[in-house]
Design an enzyme around this catalytic site. Structure first.
Site, PDB file in Angstrom:
ATOM      1  N   ARG A 126       1.800  -9.637 -51.641  1.00 58.53           N
ATOM      2  CA  ARG A 126       2.864  -8.640 -51.541  1.00 58.53           C
ATOM      3  C   ARG A 126       2.305  -7.229 -51.760  1.00 58.53           C
ATOM      4  NH1 ARG A 126       5.348 -13.137 -54.164  1.00 58.53           N
ATOM      5  NH2 ARG A 126       4.770 -12.329 -56.235  1.00 58.53           N
ATOM      6  N   CYS A 146       5.707  12.517 -43.376  1.00 60.07           N
ATOM      7  CA  CYS A 146       7.098  12.104 -43.116  1.00 60.07           C
ATOM      8  C   CYS A 146       7.176  10.576 -43.155  1.00 60.07           C
ATOM      9  CB  CYS A 146       7.566  12.631 -41.769  1.00 60.07           C
ATOM     10  SG  CYS A 146       7.686  14.430 -41.709  1.00 60.07           S
ATOM     11  N   SER A 167      11.452  11.410 -44.154  1.00 60.58           N
ATOM     12  CA  SER A 167      12.076  12.451 -43.337  1.00 60.58           C
ATOM     13  C   SER A 167      11.968  12.041 -41.879  1.00 60.58           C
ATOM     14  CB  SER A 167      11.370  13.794 -43.572  1.00 60.58           C
ATOM     15  OG  SER A 167      11.921  14.795 -42.741  1.00 60.58           O
TER      16      SER A 167
END
Length: 264
Positions: A126, A146, A167
């Site tokens: 993981r 971003c 973003s």
């Protein structure tokens, strides 16, 4: 790509109008997720034509660990020009963090090479994670990441990827990001001896700039065509050996490009 058009419609109709760093203004939602089955086709928009050359070269540039636009410009790609300094430098952005993350003890960590090793040795881990978000380096970057954090998952011989994007410029940026990370997943799957699974795209601040509303409405009026397929040279077994010529897009039936201004 109805999945993408659903996002466009959701933000236009349900988003909240806000101010932003660029001064343009946005309409946004916080928290949105899309899922793409990479065996069903290559998730490249058909409701407007995209410049695949830029997408491929940018990804290869990231994988080189490069942060200067000179190599991109040599290959006719200008998508980073607005942010580069007079020497073409962008600071320690994506490629640097992916391939040479600076550790406190002076070492540099190649996250991509570590990822490839872990996928082969411990596919159930993981911790198959790469981060471009380094708080210590943000002020030195021309533009903070971003698309900042991605994780891989191996199950039933298939490789899936989930990206967190803090973003998300829905009209201009997101179509590029979807295609880029889908392609990265395909490339890593190939060199790891795996099939492709899903690409899951999780968005933080998902926004439309106010000067993209008209273009978004125009795009929503179009009906998506069937997805194309991406053929990758099967002879390439090393992620860092891929070249532009190793990729061939098949059956891309896209509608005309829709021009929109970029917010810097």
């Amino acid at each position: 790509m109805k999945t993408y058009l659903d996002l466009l419609s959701h933000v236009l109709n349900k988003g909240i109008d806000r101010t932003d760093r660029t001064g343009v203004g946005t309409r946004s939602v916080f928290g949105y997720q899309m899922r793409f089955d990479l065996q069903a086709g290559f998730p490249l928009l058909t409701t407007k034509k995209l410049h695949l050359r830029s997408i491929i070269y940018e990804l290869l540039w990231f994988l080189r660990g490069d942060t200067n636009i000179a190599w991109l410009k040599e290959h006719g790609v200008s998508i980073w020009d607005e942010w580069a300094d007079e020497k073409g430098n962008l600071g320690p952005i994506y490629g640097y963090q992916w391939r040479s993350w600076p550790a406190p003890d002076g070492r540099h960590i190649d996250q991509i090479s570590n990822l490839l090793m872990m996928i082969k040795k411990t596919p159930d881990s993981r911790r198959l994670i790469v981060s471009a978000w380094n708080p210590a380096s943000i002020k030195e970057m021309a533009l903070p990441p971003c698309h900042c954090f991605f994780q891989f998952y191996v199950a039933d011989g298939k490789l899936s990827c989930q990206l967190y994007q803090r973003s998300a410029d829905i009209f201009l940026g997101i179509p590029f990001n979807i295609a880029s990370y889908a392609l990265l997943t395909m490339m890593i799957a190939q060199v790891s001896g795996l099939k492709v699974g899903d690409f899951i795209h999780t968005l933080g601040d998902a926004h439309l700039y106010s000067n993209h509303f008209e273009q978004a409405q125009h795009q929503l009026s179009r009906i998506p065509n069937a997805l194309p397929f991406m053929r990758i040279n099967p002879a390439v077994t090393d992620l860092f050996s891929f070249k532009f010529e190793d990729f061939e897009l098949l059956n891309y039936d896209a509608q005309p490009h829709i021009k929109a201004p970029i917010a810097v």
